[in-house]
Motif scaffolding. Structure first.
Motif, PDB file in Angstrom:
ATOM      1  N   SER A  60       0.929  -1.224  -0.847  1.00  0.00           N
ATOM      2  CA  SER A  60      -0.203   0.309  -0.252  1.00  0.00           C
ATOM      3  C   SER A  60       1.121   1.787   0.251  1.00  0.00           C
ATOM      4  O   SER A  60       2.141   1.478   0.579  1.00  0.00           O
ATOM      5  CB  SER A  60      -0.896   0.024   1.232  1.00  0.00           C
ATOM      6  OG  SER A  60      -0.161   0.398   2.288  1.00  0.00           O
ATOM      7  N   SER A  61       0.617   2.126  -0.494  1.00  0.00           N
ATOM      8  CA  SER A  61       0.789   3.804   0.235  1.00  0.00           C
ATOM      9  C   SER A  61       1.389   3.846   0.816  1.00  0.00           C
ATOM     10  O   SER A  61       2.761   4.047   1.079  1.00  0.00           O
ATOM     11  CB  SER A  61      -0.304   4.741  -0.328  1.00  0.00           C
ATOM     12  OG  SER A  61       0.320   5.861   0.034  1.00  0.00           O
ATOM     13  N   ILE A  62       0.806   3.246   2.108  1.00  0.00           N
ATOM     14  CA  ILE A  62       1.116   3.458   3.425  1.00  0.00           C
ATOM     15  C   ILE A  62       2.417   2.716   3.797  1.00  0.00           C
ATOM     16  O   ILE A  62       3.824   2.949   4.372  1.00  0.00           O
ATOM     17  CB  ILE A  62       0.730   4.043   4.461  1.00  0.00           C
ATOM     18  CG1 ILE A  62      -0.935   4.611   4.453  1.00  0.00           C
ATOM     19  CG2 ILE A  62       0.589   3.726   6.806  1.00  0.00           C
ATOM     20  CD1 ILE A  62      -2.368   4.140   5.179  1.00  0.00           C
ATOM     21  N   GLU A  63       2.156   1.896   3.998  1.00  0.00           N
ATOM     22  CA  GLU A  63       3.588   0.675   4.181  1.00  0.00           C
ATOM     23  C   GLU A  63       4.795   0.593   3.201  1.00  0.00           C
ATOM     24  O   GLU A  63       5.975   1.103   3.382  1.00  0.00           O
ATOM     25  CB  GLU A  63       3.030  -1.114   3.241  1.00  0.00           C
ATOM     26  CG  GLU A  63       1.826  -1.483   4.310  1.00  0.00           C
ATOM     27  CD  GLU A  63       1.297  -2.881   3.672  1.00  0.00           C
ATOM     28  OE1 GLU A  63       0.951  -3.687   4.329  1.00  0.00           O
ATOM     29  OE2 GLU A  63       1.319  -2.644   2.350  1.00  0.00           O
ATOM     30  N   ALA A  64       4.487   1.042   1.329  1.00  0.00           N
ATOM     31  CA  ALA A  64       5.178   1.993   0.785  1.00  0.00           C
ATOM     32  C   ALA A  64       6.829   3.616   1.445  1.00  0.00           C
ATOM     33  O   ALA A  64       7.269   3.741   1.754  1.00  0.00           O
ATOM     34  CB  ALA A  64       5.119   2.094  -0.433  1.00  0.00           C
ATOM     35  N   GLY A  65       5.452   4.455   2.114  1.00  0.00           N
ATOM     36  CA  GLY A  65       6.442   5.574   2.513  1.00  0.00           C
ATOM     37  C   GLY A  65       6.837   4.872   4.118  1.00  0.00           C
ATOM     38  O   GLY A  65       7.801   5.538   4.074  1.00  0.00           O
ATOM     39  N   THR A  66       6.621   4.036   4.443  1.00  0.00           N
ATOM     40  CA  THR A  66       7.235   3.488   5.700  1.00  0.00           C
ATOM     41  C   THR A  66       8.096   3.008   5.589  1.00  0.00           C
ATOM     42  O   THR A  66       9.617   3.879   6.504  1.00  0.00           O
ATOM     43  CB  THR A  66       6.018   2.369   6.865  1.00  0.00           C
ATOM     44  OG1 THR A  66       4.768   3.491   6.979  1.00  0.00           O
ATOM     45  CG2 THR A  66       6.425   2.827   8.222  1.00  0.00           C
ATOM     46  N   ALA A  67       7.592   2.589   5.433  1.00  0.00           N
ATOM     47  CA  ALA A  67       9.719   1.562   4.318  1.00  0.00           C
ATOM     48  C   ALA A  67      10.629   2.861   3.840  1.00  0.00           C
ATOM     49  O   ALA A  67      11.877   2.532   4.309  1.00  0.00           O
ATOM     50  CB  ALA A  67       9.463   0.360   3.754  1.00  0.00           C
ATOM     51  N   ALA A  68      10.324   3.585   2.997  1.00  0.00           N
ATOM     52  CA  ALA A  68      11.077   4.545   2.595  1.00  0.00           C
ATOM     53  C   ALA A  68      11.535   5.437   3.781  1.00  0.00           C
ATOM     54  O   ALA A  68      13.071   6.128   3.736  1.00  0.00           O
ATOM     55  CB  ALA A  68      10.541   5.426   1.472  1.00  0.00           C
TER      56      ALA A  68
END
Length: 385
Positions: free
Chosen positions: A15-23
């Protein structure tokens, strides 16, 4: 170091949120004290309500509405700005995922539940509606929605037409005198996230282009197209409104025509509308880098998808933009002219697509790529904060 992160979902993976958290974790691996703001990204399709509730500290409203086949379904929408703004995804009430594959039939499916969501938001005093059109199971030109909001759509005998795209062929009159008063007096601003420019009917219209993937047979497509043409004729002859010519009228099975032609909505590119509602510009002062991305960067990205809207906002302030993707097509080189400073794939090397799309693989790749990039940035800056 201030970094703003707004990455679109990697469809079928993270998800968008998961991608952002990983970055964000990758940045923090290098710059522990960095100020990092993560904004969920959406383009008006699936995930828009959740993204804006999170970005704008909104709240969710759930209620029972009429589903695409007339059955009750639980649907939700978002309230922002202290209740002044409602964010609605039409798919919550008439989405393809609400209908089993064997029951999909745009001759029968209705947008009535979308009207019920809007009516609920109006009763709560909302003055602005943001509507995402993606993922509908319908091709009824928004007739069901209009009926739920008080419009009378009648046949030649003065009877209300049935619900579903198949009933449009019998449409003889549209009477807006019963329209919800808050819509009739123009006190509510409606903005529709729309990224297609298809007309209502014809070879490029809603039925021919979109109905087959909603379960319509070739014969049904012709029947639906005739109904959409009938809807356009009645609008033009009785209301003086040429809905056929509105770019995006054919979006979501003709919901675009109902929103723009009969409810006075403004059609806007989805990603830019969502970023504005999320207050993205307010996050950019004193920002050193913006990170965006999506599953695949390609020629489609340059045609207004979410990462491009992020890049445009950042480039206007002279902020370098890093785009991260699962894969990058050769034509993505053109994105440099749209404000993307550098585009990088997150994969560690060649691997099967199925493996690359595993959430754990994608999240590890996102963090590792971001970490390596910011190590380089730290070494060039001589900055160890």
């Amino acid at each position: 170091m201030k970094v703003v992160i707004a990455i679109d979902s990697f469809k079928g993976s993270i998800s968008s949120i998961e991608a952002g958290t990983a970055a964000a974790a990758g940045v923090r691996d290098v710059f522990e004290e960095a100020e990092i703001i993560t904004v969920p990204l959406a383009d008006g399709g699936e995930g828009t309500v959740d993204a804006l509730i999170r970005a704008a500290s909104g709240q969710r409203v759930d209620l029972m509405v009429t589903g695409p086949l007339g059955e009750p379904v639980q649907a939700g929408y978002g309230l922002l700005d202290g209740g002044a703004t409602a964010v609605i995804e039409v798919a919550a009430a008439c989405g393809l995922t609400l209908v089993s594959p064997e029951e999909r039939d745009p001759l029968a499916t209705t947008t009535f539940g979308v009207g019920e969501l809007i009516a609920d938001a109006l009763e709560r005093g909302c003055r602005r509606l943001i509507v995402g059109l993606g993922g509908s199971a319908t091709s009824d030109a928004g007739a069901g929605m209009l009926q739920a909001l008080g419009c009378a759509l009648q046949d030649a005998h003065g009877a209300d037409i049935a619900r579903g795209g198949g009933a449009l062929a019998s449409l003889a009159a549209i009477d807006r005198s019963g329209l919800h008063p808050r819509l009739a007096d123009g006190s509510v601003r409606i903005e529709v996230a729309c990224d297609v420019d298809n007309p209502l009917h014809g070879p490029e219209g809603a039925a021919h282009v979109f109905a087959p993937q909603k379960g319509a047979s070739p014969a049904a497509v012709l029947q639906l197209d005739a109904g959409l043409r009938r809807f356009a004729d009645v609008c033009r002859e009785q209301l003086g409104c040429d809905v056929q010519r509105i770019p995006g009228a054919g979006a979501a099975g003709g919901l675009g025509a109902a929103f723009a032609g009969l409810l006075g909505a403004a059609m806007r590119p989805g990603a830019a509308l969502v970023l504005e509602a999320a207050g993205f510009d307010r996050l950019l002062p004193h920002c050193d880098f913006v990170i965006t991305g999506e599953g695949r960067l390609d020629g489609q990205t340059a045609r207004g998808k979410a990462p491009l809207a992020v890049a445009a906002a950042a480039a206007a302030r002279g902020i370098p933009v890093i785009a991260l993707a699962g894969s990058i097509a050769p034509e993505a080189d053109a994105l440099a002219s749209h404000g993307i400073t550098t585009a990088l794939p997150i994969g560690p090397g060649p691997m099967p697509l199925e493996q690359a799309m595993q959430p754990e693989t994608a999240l590890q790749g996102m963090r590792r790529t971001t970490r390596e990039l910011f190590r380089l940035i730290r070494s060039t800056k001589g900055d160890h904060h």
